[in-house]
Design a protein around this motif. Structure first.
Motif, PDB file in Angstrom:
ATOM      1  N   SER A  54     -34.059  13.687 -21.832  1.00 28.46           N
ATOM      2  CA  SER A  54     -33.406  14.554 -22.801  1.00 28.46           C
ATOM      3  C   SER A  54     -33.069  15.876 -22.126  1.00 28.46           C
ATOM      4  O   SER A  54     -33.980  16.627 -21.744  1.00 28.46           O
ATOM      5  N   ARG A  55     -31.790  16.148 -21.980  1.00 28.82           N
ATOM      6  CA  ARG A  55     -31.385  17.411 -21.366  1.00 28.82           C
ATOM      7  C   ARG A  55     -31.674  18.585 -22.284  1.00 28.82           C
ATOM      8  O   ARG A  55     -31.981  19.671 -21.828  1.00 28.82           O
ATOM      9  N   SER A  56     -31.608  18.383 -23.593  1.00 27.01           N
ATOM     10  CA  SER A  56     -31.854  19.486 -24.524  1.00 27.01           C
ATOM     11  C   SER A  56     -33.345  19.802 -24.646  1.00 27.01           C
ATOM     12  O   SER A  56     -33.743  20.960 -24.702  1.00 27.01           O
ATOM     13  N   ARG A  57     -34.185  18.771 -24.687  1.00 27.59           N
ATOM     14  CA  ARG A  57     -35.629  18.987 -24.828  1.00 27.59           C
ATOM     15  C   ARG A  57     -36.351  19.059 -23.484  1.00 27.59           C
ATOM     16  O   ARG A  57     -37.534  19.390 -23.448  1.00 27.59           O
ATOM     17  N   GLN A  58     -35.647  18.669 -22.420  1.00 27.14           N
ATOM     18  CA  GLN A  58     -36.249  18.668 -21.080  1.00 27.14           C
ATOM     19  C   GLN A  58     -37.510  17.817 -21.022  1.00 27.14           C
ATOM     20  O   GLN A  58     -38.556  18.233 -20.530  1.00 27.14           O
ATOM     21  N   GLU A  59     -37.361  16.577 -21.559  1.00 20.40           N
ATOM     22  CA  GLU A  59     -38.493  15.652 -21.531  1.00 20.40           C
ATOM     23  C   GLU A  59     -38.007  14.214 -21.586  1.00 20.40           C
ATOM     24  O   GLU A  59     -36.880  13.941 -21.999  1.00 20.40           O
ATOM     25  N   LEU A  60     -38.872  13.306 -21.187  1.00 20.51           N
ATOM     26  CA  LEU A  60     -38.587  11.873 -21.294  1.00 20.51           C
ATOM     27  C   LEU A  60     -38.619  11.453 -22.752  1.00 20.51           C
ATOM     28  O   LEU A  60     -39.395  11.997 -23.537  1.00 20.51           O
ATOM     29  N   TRP A  61     -37.769  10.486 -23.104  1.00 24.69           N
ATOM     30  CA  TRP A  61     -37.872   9.903 -24.444  1.00 24.69           C
ATOM     31  C   TRP A  61     -37.589   8.413 -24.375  1.00 24.69           C
ATOM     32  O   TRP A  61     -36.702   7.970 -23.668  1.00 24.69           O
ATOM     33  N   ASN A  62     -38.418   7.693 -25.091  1.00 30.61           N
ATOM     34  CA  ASN A  62     -38.280   6.249 -25.216  1.00 30.61           C
ATOM     35  C   ASN A  62     -37.397   5.993 -26.432  1.00 30.61           C
ATOM     36  O   ASN A  62     -37.800   6.282 -27.551  1.00 30.61           O
ATOM     37  N   LYS A  63     -36.183   5.501 -26.202  1.00 31.80           N
ATOM     38  CA  LYS A  63     -35.225   5.309 -27.290  1.00 31.80           C
ATOM     39  C   LYS A  63     -35.832   4.427 -28.373  1.00 31.80           C
ATOM     40  O   LYS A  63     -36.260   3.308 -28.101  1.00 31.80           O
ATOM     41  N   GLY A  64     -35.895   4.956 -29.576  1.00 34.96           N
ATOM     42  CA  GLY A  64     -36.389   4.202 -30.718  1.00 34.96           C
ATOM     43  C   GLY A  64     -37.881   4.289 -30.954  1.00 34.96           C
ATOM     44  O   GLY A  64     -38.383   3.707 -31.921  1.00 34.96           O
ATOM     45  N   ALA A  65     -38.612   4.993 -30.113  1.00 42.52           N
ATOM     46  CA  ALA A  65     -40.065   5.077 -30.291  1.00 42.52           C
ATOM     47  C   ALA A  65     -40.433   5.698 -31.627  1.00 42.52           C
ATOM     48  O   ALA A  65     -41.416   5.311 -32.253  1.00 42.52           O
ATOM     49  N   THR A  66     -39.635   6.647 -32.103  1.00 35.96           N
ATOM     50  CA  THR A  66     -39.896   7.295 -33.386  1.00 35.96           C
ATOM     51  C   THR A  66     -39.190   6.570 -34.527  1.00 35.96           C
ATOM     52  O   THR A  66     -39.783   6.314 -35.571  1.00 35.96           O
ATOM     53  N   SER A  67     -37.922   6.207 -34.309  1.00 38.45           N
ATOM     54  CA  SER A  67     -37.106   5.618 -35.370  1.00 38.45           C
ATOM     55  C   SER A  67     -37.303   4.118 -35.532  1.00 38.45           C
ATOM     56  O   SER A  67     -36.981   3.554 -36.578  1.00 38.45           O
ATOM     57  N   GLY A  68     -37.801   3.451 -34.501  1.00 34.75           N
ATOM     58  CA  GLY A  68     -37.889   1.994 -34.528  1.00 34.75           C
ATOM     59  C   GLY A  68     -36.616   1.316 -34.060  1.00 34.75           C
ATOM     60  O   GLY A  68     -36.542   0.095 -33.995  1.00 34.75           O
ATOM     61  N   HIS A  69     -35.602   2.111 -33.714  1.00 35.02           N
ATOM     62  CA  HIS A  69     -34.310   1.575 -33.266  1.00 35.02           C
ATOM     63  C   HIS A  69     -34.333   1.397 -31.747  1.00 35.02           C
ATOM     64  O   HIS A  69     -33.655   2.092 -30.998  1.00 35.02           O
ATOM     65  N   LEU A  70     -35.112   0.437 -31.311  1.00 39.78           N
ATOM     66  CA  LEU A  70     -35.368   0.200 -29.895  1.00 39.78           C
ATOM     67  C   LEU A  70     -34.190  -0.441 -29.178  1.00 39.78           C
ATOM     68  O   LEU A  70     -33.361  -1.105 -29.787  1.00 39.78           O
ATOM     69  N   GLN A  71     -34.178  -0.248 -27.875  1.00 37.59           N
ATOM     70  CA  GLN A  71     -33.202  -0.903 -27.005  1.00 37.59           C
ATOM     71  C   GLN A  71     -33.964  -1.734 -25.979  1.00 37.59           C
ATOM     72  O   GLN A  71     -34.542  -1.201 -25.040  1.00 37.59           O
ATOM     73  N   LYS A  72     -33.967  -3.053 -26.169  1.00 34.94           N
ATOM     74  CA  LYS A  72     -34.595  -3.953 -25.209  1.00 34.94           C
ATOM     75  C   LYS A  72     -33.590  -4.238 -24.104  1.00 34.94           C
ATOM     76  O   LYS A  72     -32.471  -4.691 -24.367  1.00 34.94           O
ATOM     77  N   VAL A  73     -33.977  -3.987 -22.886  1.00 30.36           N
ATOM     78  CA  VAL A  73     -33.073  -4.133 -21.752  1.00 30.36           C
ATOM     79  C   VAL A  73     -32.922  -5.600 -21.378  1.00 30.36           C
ATOM     80  O   VAL A  73     -33.913  -6.305 -21.180  1.00 30.36           O
ATOM     81  N   VAL A  74     -31.661  -6.032 -21.282  1.00 32.35           N
ATOM     82  CA  VAL A  74     -31.345  -7.386 -20.843  1.00 32.35           C
ATOM     83  C   VAL A  74     -30.966  -7.366 -19.368  1.00 32.35           C
ATOM     84  O   VAL A  74     -31.400  -8.205 -18.587  1.00 32.35           O
ATOM     85  N   SER A  75     -30.157  -6.381 -18.977  1.00 34.18           N
ATOM     86  CA  SER A  75     -29.762  -6.237 -17.578  1.00 34.18           C
ATOM     87  C   SER A  75     -29.269  -4.816 -17.341  1.00 34.18           C
ATOM     88  O   SER A  75     -28.894  -4.116 -18.285  1.00 34.18           O
ATOM     89  N   ILE A  76     -29.298  -4.412 -16.087  1.00 34.83           N
ATOM     90  CA  ILE A  76     -28.785  -3.110 -15.691  1.00 34.83           C
ATOM     91  C   ILE A  76     -27.911  -3.308 -14.461  1.00 34.83           C
ATOM     92  O   ILE A  76     -28.312  -4.001 -13.518  1.00 34.83           O
TER      93      ILE A  76
END
Length: 116
Positions: A54-76
């Motif tokens: 997070s550039r605004s908060r200057q910290e790591l964030w796990n997408k969906g950890a709070t909202s439950g709207h997770l992103q499971k990675v299939v490929s990069i």
């Protein structure tokens, strides 16, 4: 995957942050653009879920950890210059903090898309 974990420096030659474009693997819809640093990319590869910087908060964030709207990675995929990532995900819920499925819903030019 371990070989890739040991070679993350190549993605951060130009900057400490790399753009990461999240795409729904099923619909092919672009969901969002976020940034990863080396630590968030490492955590993404280790956990199989997206982690961003997070550039605004200057910290790591796990997408969906709070909202439950997770992103499971299939490929990069890395682009040809190793300075942008395309992250194919299985999206749970909405990707955008506004409640929209995709962050890209504000059309500013062109003809409206025809839904099939």
């Amino acid at each position: 995957m371990q070989a890739e974990l040991n070679n993350l420096d190549k993605y951060f030659q130009k900057s400490d942050l790399i753009p990461a474009i999240a795409v729904d693997v099923n619909t092919k819809q672009v969901l969002m653009l976020a940034y990863m640093n080396k630590e968030s990319l490492r955590k993404t590869l280790e956990t199989g879920y997206t982690w961003y910087w997070s550039r605004s908060r200057q910290e790591l964030w796990n997408k969906g950890a709070t909202s439950g709207h997770l992103q499971k990675v299939v490929s990069i995929f890395a682009d040809c210059d190793d300075d942008t990532l395309l992250v194919n995900v299985e999206q749970t819920g909405n990707a955008c903090h506004t409640g929209a499925y995709s962050c890209f819903f504000k059309q500013i030019y062109g003809q409206p898309e025809v839904k099939k």
